[in-house]
Design a protein around this motif. Structure first.
Motif, PDB file in Angstrom:
ATOM      1  N   ILE A  43       0.840  -1.207   0.000  1.00 48.12           N
ATOM      2  CA  ILE A  43       0.000   0.000   0.000  1.00 48.12           C
ATOM      3  C   ILE A  43       0.872   1.252   0.000  1.00 48.12           C
ATOM      4  CG2 ILE A  43      -1.673   1.349   1.347  1.00 48.12           C
ATOM      5  CD1 ILE A  43      -2.865  -1.397   2.221  1.00 48.12           C
ATOM      6  N   LEU A  44       1.904   1.259   0.824  1.00 47.32           N
ATOM      7  CA  LEU A  44       2.804   2.415   0.882  1.00 47.32           C
ATOM      8  C   LEU A  44       3.486   2.637  -0.466  1.00 47.32           C
ATOM      9  CD1 LEU A  44       4.157   4.647   2.554  1.00 47.32           C
ATOM     10  CD2 LEU A  44       5.933   2.972   3.145  1.00 47.32           C
ATOM     11  N   ASP A  45       3.997   1.572  -1.063  1.00 47.32           N
ATOM     12  CA  ASP A  45       4.669   1.699  -2.362  1.00 47.32           C
ATOM     13  C   ASP A  45       3.718   2.230  -3.427  1.00 47.32           C
ATOM     14  OD1 ASP A  45       6.962   0.741  -1.176  1.00 47.32           O
ATOM     15  OD2 ASP A  45       6.792  -1.280  -2.013  1.00 47.32           O
ATOM     16  N   GLY A  46       2.508   1.681  -3.458  1.00 50.50           N
ATOM     17  CA  GLY A  46       1.510   2.146  -4.423  1.00 50.50           C
ATOM     18  C   GLY A  46       1.157   3.608  -4.199  1.00 50.50           C
ATOM     19  N   LYS A  54       1.313   9.074  -5.956  1.00 53.46           N
ATOM     20  CA  LYS A  54       1.588  10.438  -5.499  1.00 53.46           C
ATOM     21  C   LYS A  54       2.639  11.114  -6.391  1.00 53.46           C
ATOM     22  CE  LYS A  54       1.054  13.560  -2.290  1.00 53.46           C
ATOM     23  NZ  LYS A  54      -0.145  14.198  -1.876  1.00 53.46           N
ATOM     24  N   ALA A  55       3.628  10.340  -6.826  1.00 54.60           N
ATOM     25  CA  ALA A  55       4.706  10.880  -7.657  1.00 54.60           C
ATOM     26  C   ALA A  55       4.205  11.304  -9.031  1.00 54.60           C
ATOM     27  CB  ALA A  55       5.815   9.841  -7.810  1.00 54.60           C
ATOM     28  N   TYR A 105      -2.120   7.408 -13.548  1.00 56.41           N
ATOM     29  CA  TYR A 105      -2.943   6.350 -12.952  1.00 56.41           C
ATOM     30  C   TYR A 105      -4.417   6.715 -13.016  1.00 56.41           C
ATOM     31  CZ  TYR A 105       1.504   4.695 -11.165  1.00 56.41           C
ATOM     32  OH  TYR A 105       2.798   4.258 -11.069  1.00 56.41           O
ATOM     33  N   TYR A 106      -5.249   5.702 -13.208  1.00 55.60           N
ATOM     34  CA  TYR A 106      -6.704   5.893 -13.163  1.00 55.60           C
ATOM     35  C   TYR A 106      -7.134   6.157 -11.724  1.00 55.60           C
ATOM     36  CZ  TYR A 106      -6.749   3.774 -17.819  1.00 55.60           C
ATOM     37  OH  TYR A 106      -6.521   3.491 -19.136  1.00 55.60           O
ATOM     38  N   ASN A 107      -8.110   7.005 -11.558  1.00 57.20           N
ATOM     39  CA  ASN A 107      -8.724   7.288 -10.248  1.00 57.20           C
ATOM     40  C   ASN A 107      -7.681   7.574  -9.163  1.00 57.20           C
ATOM     41  OD1 ASN A 107     -11.310   6.678 -11.368  1.00 57.20           O
ATOM     42  ND2 ASN A 107     -10.840   4.494 -11.093  1.00 57.20           N
ATOM     43  N   ALA A 108      -6.681   8.359  -9.511  1.00 59.20           N
ATOM     44  CA  ALA A 108      -5.561   8.602  -8.596  1.00 59.20           C
ATOM     45  C   ALA A 108      -6.015   9.160  -7.249  1.00 59.20           C
ATOM     46  CB  ALA A 108      -4.545   9.534  -9.244  1.00 59.20           C
ATOM     47  N   GLU A 109      -6.858  10.180  -7.267  1.00 56.04           N
ATOM     48  CA  GLU A 109      -7.275  10.803  -6.002  1.00 56.04           C
ATOM     49  C   GLU A 109      -8.025   9.816  -5.111  1.00 56.04           C
ATOM     50  OE1 GLU A 109      -6.391  13.704  -4.556  1.00 56.04           O
ATOM     51  OE2 GLU A 109      -5.031  13.788  -6.272  1.00 56.04           O
ATOM     52  N   ALA A 151      -5.934   4.473   0.089  1.00 54.66           N
ATOM     53  CA  ALA A 151      -4.659   4.008   0.629  1.00 54.66           C
ATOM     54  C   ALA A 151      -4.350   4.689   1.960  1.00 54.66           C
ATOM     55  CB  ALA A 151      -3.535   4.249  -0.369  1.00 54.66           C
ATOM     56  N   LYS A 152      -4.609   5.993   2.030  1.00 57.22           N
ATOM     57  CA  LYS A 152      -4.364   6.713   3.286  1.00 57.22           C
ATOM     58  C   LYS A 152      -5.251   6.161   4.392  1.00 57.22           C
ATOM     59  CE  LYS A 152      -4.175  11.274   5.394  1.00 57.22           C
ATOM     60  NZ  LYS A 152      -4.449  12.699   5.261  1.00 57.22           N
TER      61      LYS A 152
END
Length: 134
Positions: free
Chosen positions: A60-63, A68-69, A74-78, A84-85
């Protein structure tokens, strides 16, 4: 806050400061859990279970950091960042609960002794002169 404890923490501070507190809490809990597990009757089993949980955290952290970078890649980033948070925050709470359970399991002898002592004191109150009878 304080200085980063690792290069990973430095990256998180720079890229995703909004998750630094749960990250630090998780790292701290992780260390404490590993120490407590060493003191248990079945350390290898508990270490394996904890390792699986930490792998999920890592995924989860890596993703999170990848999205974030470069959110536009990415689809549906927000939405994914938000999920994930929330998962990281929940994992922090789950580790707190794991620590409580490990701490409680270490108090079994304490609880037994406390109950025995309380029972003895209750018996003495019921028969206050019993110590005088031989």
């Amino acid at each position: 806050d304080s200085q980063p404890a690792s290069s990973e923490e430095e990256i998180i501070l720079r890229m995703a400061p909004e998750i630094i507190q749960p990250y630090r809490n998780i790292q701290n809990d992780h260390s404490q859990i590993l120490e407590k597990i060493k003191e248990t009757d079945n350390p290898s089993e508990l270490e394996a279970l904890h390792s699986i949980s930490m792998k999920r955290f890592r995924d989860i952290l890596d993703g999170y950091l990848k999205i974030k970078a470069s959110p536009k890649d990415y689809y549906n980033a927000e939405e994914r960042l938000k999920q994930a948070k929330e998962a990281l925050l929940q994992f922090d709470l789950d580790l707190d609960e794991t620590l409580r359970k490990l701490n409680e399991s270490q108090l079994q002898d304490f609880e037994i002794s406390l109950r025995m002592m309380n029972a003895r004191q209750s018996n003495q109150k019921d028969a206050p002169n019993s110590s005088d009878i031989y």
